[in-house]
Write a protein that holds these residues in place. Structure first.
Motif, short mmCIF file in Angstrom:
data_model
loop_
_atom_site.label_atom_id
_atom_site.label_comp_id
_atom_site.label_asym_id
_atom_site.label_seq_id
_atom_site.Cartn_x
_atom_site.Cartn_y
_atom_site.Cartn_z
N GLN A 95 4.96 13.46 3.97
CA GLN A 95 5.40 13.12 2.62
C GLN A 95 4.70 11.89 2.09
OE1 GLN A 95 9.82 13.10 3.48
NE2 GLN A 95 9.88 14.19 1.54
N PHE A 96 4.50 11.88 0.78
CA PHE A 96 3.96 10.72 0.08
C PHE A 96 5.02 9.61 0.03
CE2 PHE A 96 3.42 8.93 -4.41
CZ PHE A 96 2.55 7.92 -4.01
N VAL A 97 4.61 8.38 0.34
CA VAL A 97 5.48 7.21 0.29
C VAL A 97 4.99 6.31 -0.85
CG1 VAL A 97 6.36 5.19 1.53
CG2 VAL A 97 5.94 7.33 2.76
N LEU A 119 0.82 -1.21 0.00
CA LEU A 119 0.00 0.00 0.00
C LEU A 119 0.85 1.26 0.00
CD1 LEU A 119 -2.87 1.25 0.22
CD2 LEU A 119 -2.58 1.16 2.72
N ALA A 120 0.68 2.10 -1.02
CA ALA A 120 1.26 3.45 -1.00
C ALA A 120 0.59 4.24 0.11
CB ALA A 120 1.05 4.13 -2.34
N THR A 121 1.30 5.18 0.70
CA THR A 121 0.78 5.81 1.90
C THR A 121 1.43 7.17 2.12
OG1 THR A 121 0.36 5.37 4.27
CG2 THR A 121 2.50 4.68 3.39
N GLY A 122 1.29 7.69 3.34
CA GLY A 122 1.91 8.96 3.70
C GLY A 122 2.72 8.83 4.97
N ASP A 123 3.86 9.45 5.00
CA ASP A 123 4.73 9.47 6.18
C ASP A 123 4.39 10.73 6.97
OD1 ASP A 123 6.72 9.56 8.06
OD2 ASP A 123 8.39 9.47 6.65
N ARG A 124 3.87 10.55 8.17
CA ARG A 124 3.47 11.68 9.00
C ARG A 124 4.64 12.34 9.72
NH1 ARG A 124 -1.92 12.61 10.28
NH2 ARG A 124 -3.39 11.17 9.31
N LYS A 125 5.82 11.82 9.58
CA LYS A 125 7.02 12.42 10.20
C LYS A 125 6.86 12.55 11.72
CE LYS A 125 9.27 13.06 6.34
NZ LYS A 125 10.54 12.39 6.04
N PHE A 126 6.45 11.46 12.34
CA PHE A 126 6.19 11.47 13.78
C PHE A 126 7.41 11.94 14.57
CE2 PHE A 126 3.09 7.79 12.94
CZ PHE A 126 2.03 8.66 12.77
N ARG A 127 8.57 11.37 14.28
CA ARG A 127 9.77 11.69 15.04
C ARG A 127 10.15 13.15 14.87
NH1 ARG A 127 15.38 11.66 14.37
NH2 ARG A 127 16.54 11.02 16.24
N ASP A 128 9.99 13.69 13.66
CA ASP A 128 10.35 15.08 13.41
C ASP A 128 9.47 16.04 14.22
OD1 ASP A 128 12.19 14.09 11.66
OD2 ASP A 128 11.16 14.72 9.84
N VAL A 129 8.18 15.69 14.36
CA VAL A 129 7.28 16.53 15.16
C VAL A 129 7.70 16.52 16.62
CG1 VAL A 129 4.91 16.87 15.95
CG2 VAL A 129 5.34 16.24 13.57
N ALA A 130 7.97 15.32 17.15
CA ALA A 130 8.39 15.22 18.56
C ALA A 130 9.68 15.99 18.80
CB ALA A 130 8.55 13.74 18.94
N LEU A 131 10.63 15.88 17.87
CA LEU A 131 11.89 16.62 18.00
C LEU A 131 11.65 18.12 17.99
CD1 LEU A 131 14.31 14.60 15.68
CD2 LEU A 131 14.67 15.09 18.11
#
Length: 364
Positions: free
Chosen positions: A333-335, A296-308
């Motif tokens: 980002q689109f994955v 499944l193509a999906t989206g990367d929510r950048k969880f770690r970047d938000v927490a940082l």
């Protein structure tokens, strides 16, 4: 003239020191008195100096976090737990409150955290809450605030991390257009405040790329007996495209991986091929989507970047309370994976074939 703490004290028949304690000064008052002071301050239009408040009184080495810790769909709980772990490693005590869409309930949560005299508050909320005068008044009385929202919030009384999804939505549309899709659709529940802006970005990018049609919205807002988010998507998809009729679309974007898998299975059950006949894209980058066939193509929510970003903003705010409020964006980002169809140019080898890395997720 601006309303002062002396005006509030006079209105309530209290001494000014008691009012100051309610807004962060050193000392203790009972919760009912504090809430009465906050209520009258709101009625009078009092606006405390939030930055100066961080300089008053002794630090408690505690942080309050209002977050969607129970969150089966978006997955943002991962961010909240990461933030808590980072704070606790730095020696802070943490108080947690489960995010609620009810502003009155959030006001009570903030009152409780402020009564505990936390050094700062981290709050995740929708923009209408972060601009609500009741919420704003409470956040202004906190020594330090870091907010997280899906879009910029004008006049937010603190530092803000914008967890932006618009870039990822445009990337999905661009991929559809670049791989020859002309009739995409997006599945959303339009009654949720955060969703109409998503569809507006999707529709506008389709217009810019010269694709689209008059049935691009698969609206999930109808009476339903769905027991899960996946079933909600399935029922909405079948309402929009009854079984036995031609779909009339060649791509579907669901802002949720579980919903996308239900839609994908329905497409396949109709005898259509994914992605040859219909491309399917989800969101959230759930691990099970990688194991699906096609992946499944999906989206990367950048969880770690938000927490940082939250942790960095909070640390520098506590070190220097007088700096100007800041705003930082973290872009989802689109994955790309096989269900989206096509292959990004940088995934082709020099002979024009598919590289051996195709089985791995690729962020573009």
């Amino acid at each position: 003239m601006p309303i002062t703490q002396a005006d509030i004290a006079e209105k309530l028949g209290l001494n000014q020191k008691t009012v100051s304690i309610a807004f962060g000064a050193n000392g203790r008052i009972n919760d009912s008195t504090r809430q009465r002071i906050i209520r009258v301050a709101n009625e009078l239009g009092y606006r405390p100096n939030r930055l100066a408040a961080g300089l008053r009184g002794a630090c408690t080495r505690s942080i309050g976090v209002v977050w969607a810790f129970v969150d089966p769909w978006a997955g943002d709980a991962v961010i909240g737990l990461d933030i808590l772990e980072r704070l606790q490693r730095r020696g802070f005590a943490t108080y947690q409150a489960q995010y609620t869409e009810k502003t009155s309930a959030m006001c009570r949560q903030l009152d409780d955290l402020l009564a505990r005299r936390v050094d700062a508050i981290v709050v995740q909320a929708i923009p209408s809450q972060l601009t609500d005068p009741r919420i704003v008044a409470r956040l202004e009385s906190a020594p330090a605030v870091v907010g997280v929202a899906r879009e910029p919030v004008d006049g937010f009384p603190g530092d803000l991390v914008v967890h932006d999804r618009d870039q990822a939505i445009r990337e999905v549309v661009d991929h559809f257009a670049d791989t020859g899709r002309r009739q995409p659709a997006m599945a959303l529940s339009m009654s949720q405040e955060s969703n109409p802006p998503k569809f507006a970005v999707f529709a506008e990018q389709c217009r810019r790329r010269g694709i689209g049609h008059d049935r691009m919205l698969i609206d999930l807002d109808h009476p339903t007996q769905a027991e899960s988010h996946g079933q909600l998507h399935l029922q909405g998809f079948r309402r929009a495209f009854p079984i036995g009729r031609e779909l009339g679309i060649d791509a579907v974007f669901c802002f949720n991986d579980i919903g996308a898998l239900y839609v994908m299975r329905d497409v396949q059950d109709r005898g259509l091929r994914v992605p040859d006949d219909v491309a399917v894209v989800g969101f959230n980058d759930a691990e099970f989507g990688r194991l699906w066939r096609p992946a499944l193509a999906t989206g990367d929510r950048k969880f770690r970047d938000v927490a940082l970003a939250v942790d960095r903003m909070l640390e520098t705010r506590l070190d220097d309370p007088e700096q100007e409020p800041r705003q930082e964006s973290v872009h989802m980002q689109f994955v790309w994976r096989e269900s989206a169809g096509g292959v990004p140019d940088h995934r082709r080898d020099f002979s024009g074939g598919i590289s051996q890395s195709e089985v791995l997720p690729c962020v573009i």
